[in-house]
Design a protein around this motif. Sequence first.
Motif, PDB file in Angstrom:
ATOM      1  N   GLU A  37       0.807  -1.220   0.000  1.00  0.00           N
ATOM      2  CA  GLU A  37       0.000   0.000   0.000  1.00  0.00           C
ATOM      3  C   GLU A  37       0.840   1.269   0.000  1.00  0.00           C
ATOM      4  OE1 GLU A  37      -2.703  -0.392   3.280  1.00  0.00           O
ATOM      5  OE2 GLU A  37      -4.094  -1.602   2.125  1.00  0.00           O
ATOM      6  N   VAL A  38       2.045   1.217   0.520  1.00  0.00           N
ATOM      7  CA  VAL A  38       2.917   2.388   0.488  1.00  0.00           C
ATOM      8  C   VAL A  38       3.252   2.722  -0.961  1.00  0.00           C
ATOM      9  CG1 VAL A  38       5.218   3.248   1.082  1.00  0.00           C
ATOM     10  CG2 VAL A  38       3.852   2.060   2.797  1.00  0.00           C
ATOM     11  N   ALA A  39       3.644   1.709  -1.718  1.00  0.00           N
ATOM     12  CA  ALA A  39       3.960   1.940  -3.133  1.00  0.00           C
ATOM     13  C   ALA A  39       2.734   2.442  -3.888  1.00  0.00           C
ATOM     14  CB  ALA A  39       4.486   0.650  -3.767  1.00  0.00           C
ATOM     15  N   LEU A  40       1.571   1.866  -3.580  1.00  0.00           N
ATOM     16  CA  LEU A  40       0.341   2.295  -4.244  1.00  0.00           C
ATOM     17  C   LEU A  40       0.032   3.763  -3.933  1.00  0.00           C
ATOM     18  CD1 LEU A  40      -2.059   1.423  -5.989  1.00  0.00           C
ATOM     19  CD2 LEU A  40      -3.237   0.770  -3.885  1.00  0.00           C
ATOM     20  N   ALA A  41       0.249   4.159  -2.693  1.00  0.00           N
ATOM     21  CA  ALA A  41       0.025   5.562  -2.313  1.00  0.00           C
ATOM     22  C   ALA A  41       0.987   6.485  -3.067  1.00  0.00           C
ATOM     23  CB  ALA A  41       0.196   5.732  -0.808  1.00  0.00           C
ATOM     24  N   GLN A  42       2.213   6.057  -3.216  1.00  0.00           N
ATOM     25  CA  GLN A  42       3.172   6.884  -3.938  1.00  0.00           C
ATOM     26  C   GLN A  42       2.859   6.940  -5.433  1.00  0.00           C
ATOM     27  OE1 GLN A  42       4.544   8.885  -2.232  1.00  0.00           O
ATOM     28  NE2 GLN A  42       6.314   8.221  -1.078  1.00  0.00           N
ATOM     29  N   TRP A  43       2.383   5.840  -6.001  1.00  0.00           N
ATOM     30  CA  TRP A  43       1.961   5.857  -7.401  1.00  0.00           C
ATOM     31  C   TRP A  43       0.777   6.807  -7.590  1.00  0.00           C
ATOM     32  CZ3 TRP A  43       5.079   4.602 -11.015  1.00  0.00           C
ATOM     33  CH2 TRP A  43       5.983   3.550 -10.863  1.00  0.00           C
ATOM     34  N   ALA A  44      -0.129   6.846  -6.618  1.00  0.00           N
ATOM     35  CA  ALA A  44      -1.264   7.772  -6.691  1.00  0.00           C
ATOM     36  C   ALA A  44      -0.778   9.219  -6.636  1.00  0.00           C
ATOM     37  CB  ALA A  44      -2.251   7.490  -5.563  1.00  0.00           C
ATOM     38  N   ASN A  45       0.220   9.497  -5.804  1.00  0.00           N
ATOM     39  CA  ASN A  45       0.792  10.847  -5.755  1.00  0.00           C
ATOM     40  C   ASN A  45       1.465  11.211  -7.078  1.00  0.00           C
ATOM     41  OD1 ASN A  45      -0.006  11.395  -3.116  1.00  0.00           O
ATOM     42  ND2 ASN A  45       1.842  10.491  -2.253  1.00  0.00           N
ATOM     43  N   ALA A  46       2.150  10.249  -7.686  1.00  0.00           N
ATOM     44  CA  ALA A  46       2.757  10.501  -8.997  1.00  0.00           C
ATOM     45  C   ALA A  46       1.675  10.801 -10.036  1.00  0.00           C
ATOM     46  CB  ALA A  46       3.604   9.298  -9.426  1.00  0.00           C
ATOM     47  N   ALA A  47       0.562  10.077  -9.957  1.00  0.00           N
ATOM     48  CA  ALA A  47      -0.552  10.321 -10.881  1.00  0.00           C
ATOM     49  C   ALA A  47      -1.137  11.717 -10.680  1.00  0.00           C
ATOM     50  CB  ALA A  47      -1.636   9.262 -10.700  1.00  0.00           C
ATOM     51  N   CYS A  48      -1.211  12.166  -9.440  1.00  0.00           N
ATOM     52  CA  CYS A  48      -1.687  13.530  -9.164  1.00  0.00           C
ATOM     53  C   CYS A  48      -0.756  14.557  -9.808  1.00  0.00           C
ATOM     54  CB  CYS A  48      -1.796  13.777  -7.662  1.00  0.00           C
ATOM     55  SG  CYS A  48      -3.137  12.876  -6.887  1.00  0.00           S
TER      56      CYS A  48
END
Length: 164
Positions: A47-58
């Motif tokens: 989930e940490v990686a997923l959260a960071q991928w979401a931030n990159a998408a933002c």
Amino acid sequence: MRSAYAAIAWTGLYVASKVHFALEGRLGVTGGPRVSPQSYQPFGPGEVALAQWANAACGLVVVVILLAGRLPLRGRWPRVVLSASHWVCTAAALVGAVGMLGGALLTDRGGAVFGGYCAVWAALLFLATRDLRRRAPRPSGRDLPSSSPQPSRRVPRPVERRPR
């Protein structure tokens, strides 16, 4: 117009930082505050990686908004929505700058580098937003609805010839 491209490049640095942290499965951002081990507890595996991928998408959404500002949009509503989107991005970067710099000055957590980064980011986004307003097409007389009737076209009368 250069400010928009500078803001796009600056946003790209944020996206690259988030991708790097996502690949490593770490919380935080380059130059940001130290992340305590307790910050990882609410996250499950991956989930940490997923959260960071979401931030990159933002960050990529910000790039898309900035690129959309380079398009020759017609009509009032597309310009209003695009301008509002630019202002939201500017405000978010400004809030990040104030939060990070304030936290770095008032606590020992660090993050001044990322706070400075956010301050520059907010300034570039502000300049891109200002340029967006400057390059918005002004309505011409043909684009405005008219409440008065259109002038009639004059048809020239045939010239009468008098006998000599």
